[in-house]
Design a protein around this motif. Sequence first.
Motif, mmCIF file in Angstrom:
data_model
loop_
_atom_site.group_PDB
_atom_site.id
_atom_site.type_symbol
_atom_site.label_atom_id
_atom_site.label_comp_id
_atom_site.label_asym_id
_atom_site.label_seq_id
_atom_site.Cartn_x
_atom_site.Cartn_y
_atom_site.Cartn_z
ATOM 1 N N MET A 1 43.947 7.434 16.511
ATOM 2 C CA MET A 1 43.690 6.136 15.925
ATOM 3 C C MET A 1 44.962 5.300 15.954
ATOM 4 S SD MET A 1 41.978 4.645 12.692
ATOM 5 C CE MET A 1 40.538 4.206 13.099
ATOM 6 N N ALA A 2 44.825 4.061 16.318
ATOM 7 C CA ALA A 2 45.976 3.176 16.426
ATOM 8 C C ALA A 2 46.503 2.801 15.037
ATOM 9 C CB ALA A 2 45.594 1.917 17.185
ATOM 10 N N HIS A 3 47.821 2.711 14.949
ATOM 11 C CA HIS A 3 48.454 2.257 13.717
ATOM 12 C C HIS A 3 48.043 0.805 13.475
ATOM 13 C CE1 HIS A 3 51.586 1.068 10.926
ATOM 14 N NE2 HIS A 3 51.817 2.362 10.720
ATOM 15 N N PRO A 4 47.741 0.432 12.238
ATOM 16 C CA PRO A 4 47.261 -0.931 11.975
ATOM 17 C C PRO A 4 48.275 -2.036 12.313
ATOM 18 C CG PRO A 4 47.562 0.282 9.928
ATOM 19 C CD PRO A 4 47.734 1.264 11.042
ATOM 20 N N ALA A 5 49.557 -1.715 12.398
ATOM 21 C CA ALA A 5 50.559 -2.730 12.738
ATOM 22 C C ALA A 5 50.576 -3.053 14.231
ATOM 23 C CB ALA A 5 51.955 -2.269 12.294
ATOM 24 N N VAL A 6 49.971 -2.191 15.052
ATOM 25 C CA VAL A 6 49.973 -2.433 16.502
ATOM 26 C C VAL A 6 48.934 -3.511 16.802
ATOM 27 C CG1 VAL A 6 49.621 -1.438 18.780
ATOM 28 C CG2 VAL A 6 50.787 -0.108 17.002
ATOM 29 N N ARG A 7 49.417 -4.635 17.328
ATOM 30 C CA ARG A 7 48.546 -5.797 17.520
ATOM 31 C C ARG A 7 48.233 -6.111 18.977
ATOM 32 N NH1 ARG A 7 50.339 -9.313 13.209
ATOM 33 N NH2 ARG A 7 50.466 -8.025 11.360
ATOM 34 N N LEU A 8 49.147 -5.748 19.887
ATOM 35 C CA LEU A 8 48.940 -6.079 21.297
ATOM 36 C C LEU A 8 49.663 -5.045 22.145
ATOM 37 C CD1 LEU A 8 48.053 -8.046 23.595
ATOM 38 C CD2 LEU A 8 50.205 -9.287 23.190
ATOM 39 N N VAL A 9 48.923 -4.408 23.059
ATOM 40 C CA VAL A 9 49.482 -3.448 24.014
ATOM 41 C C VAL A 9 48.752 -3.675 25.325
ATOM 42 C CG1 VAL A 9 49.851 -1.020 24.573
ATOM 43 C CG2 VAL A 9 49.844 -1.742 22.178
ATOM 44 N N ASP A 10 49.510 -3.934 26.409
ATOM 45 C CA ASP A 10 48.831 -4.170 27.675
ATOM 46 C C ASP A 10 49.783 -3.989 28.848
ATOM 47 O OD1 ASP A 10 46.607 -4.689 29.228
ATOM 48 O OD2 ASP A 10 46.694 -6.857 28.973
ATOM 49 N N LEU A 11 49.183 -3.666 29.989
ATOM 50 C CA LEU A 11 49.834 -3.696 31.296
ATOM 51 C C LEU A 11 49.028 -4.695 32.102
ATOM 52 C CD1 LEU A 11 50.209 0.092 32.138
ATOM 53 C CD2 LEU A 11 51.960 -1.431 31.239
ATOM 54 N N ARG A 12 49.713 -5.578 32.839
ATOM 55 C CA ARG A 12 48.948 -6.550 33.618
ATOM 56 C C ARG A 12 49.713 -7.009 34.844
ATOM 57 N NH1 ARG A 12 49.098 -10.763 28.726
ATOM 58 N NH2 ARG A 12 47.669 -9.203 27.959
ATOM 59 N N ASP A 13 48.944 -7.446 35.829
ATOM 60 C CA ASP A 13 49.545 -7.910 37.078
ATOM 61 C C ASP A 13 49.598 -9.439 37.143
ATOM 62 O OD1 ASP A 13 46.904 -8.531 37.484
ATOM 63 O OD2 ASP A 13 46.666 -7.327 39.294
ATOM 64 N N THR A 14 49.481 -10.073 35.994
ATOM 65 C CA THR A 14 49.592 -11.531 35.888
ATOM 66 C C THR A 14 50.814 -11.867 35.036
ATOM 67 O OG1 THR A 14 48.115 -11.508 33.982
ATOM 68 C CG2 THR A 14 47.105 -11.893 36.151
ATOM 69 N N PRO A 15 51.328 -13.086 35.155
ATOM 70 C CA PRO A 15 52.536 -13.447 34.395
ATOM 71 C C PRO A 15 52.374 -13.219 32.895
ATOM 72 C CG PRO A 15 52.113 -15.083 36.075
ATOM 73 C CD PRO A 15 50.919 -14.162 36.070
ATOM 74 N N LEU A 16 53.464 -12.777 32.279
ATOM 75 C CA LEU A 16 53.477 -12.523 30.841
ATOM 76 C C LEU A 16 53.791 -13.818 30.102
ATOM 77 C CD1 LEU A 16 55.459 -9.163 30.764
ATOM 78 C CD2 LEU A 16 53.008 -9.538 31.069
ATOM 79 N N GLU A 17 53.177 -13.963 28.942
ATOM 80 C CA GLU A 17 53.365 -15.164 28.127
ATOM 81 C C GLU A 17 53.954 -14.786 26.773
ATOM 82 O OE1 GLU A 17 52.866 -18.246 29.122
ATOM 83 O OE2 GLU A 17 52.034 -17.671 31.078
ATOM 84 N N VAL A 18 55.153 -15.247 26.500
ATOM 85 C CA VAL A 18 55.799 -14.993 25.218
ATOM 86 C C VAL A 18 54.947 -15.543 24.076
ATOM 87 C CG1 VAL A 18 57.818 -15.568 23.800
ATOM 88 C CG2 VAL A 18 58.124 -14.843 26.175
#
Length: 142
Positions: A1-18
């Motif tokens: 189960m994911a920790h409740p503080a984890v809000r966004l986790v991803d790998l992607r082949d498109t530009p990252l947006e801060v």
Amino acid sequence: MAHPAVRLVDLRDTPLEVDEVLAALDDDASGGLTLFVGRVRDHDGGKGVVGLDYTAHPSALERLAEVCDRVAAAHDVTGVAAVHRTGTLAIGDAAVVVATTAAHRGAAFEASRDLIDTLKAEVPIWKHQRFGDGTEEWVGSP
């Protein structure tokens, strides 16, 4: 189960947006937000870099989520986010964005440092650099 503080986790082949990472961590309980953006630089080891590719093992996203969960559990944080690029990147492109939030800045700084260091050490993402002299190298591959 994911920790409740984890809000966004991803790998992607498109530009990252801060801004996406900042929005994912927006909450009124966080007095400190520490953000790290790793970018493609134009040199490494005394050679000029002209571009690179990131390749991720099929387990990389799961491993990244595990790292985020461990960091969230180990630090007094209210939010954790980590996004990493794959594919071909140019000089100046964002390769990784990690951030943490906490009630106070100290916890956010410590957690973000732990997050990027552990991600780089444990998540199976490999960098293939191309140099201006025509040579190339793999970094972080087994």
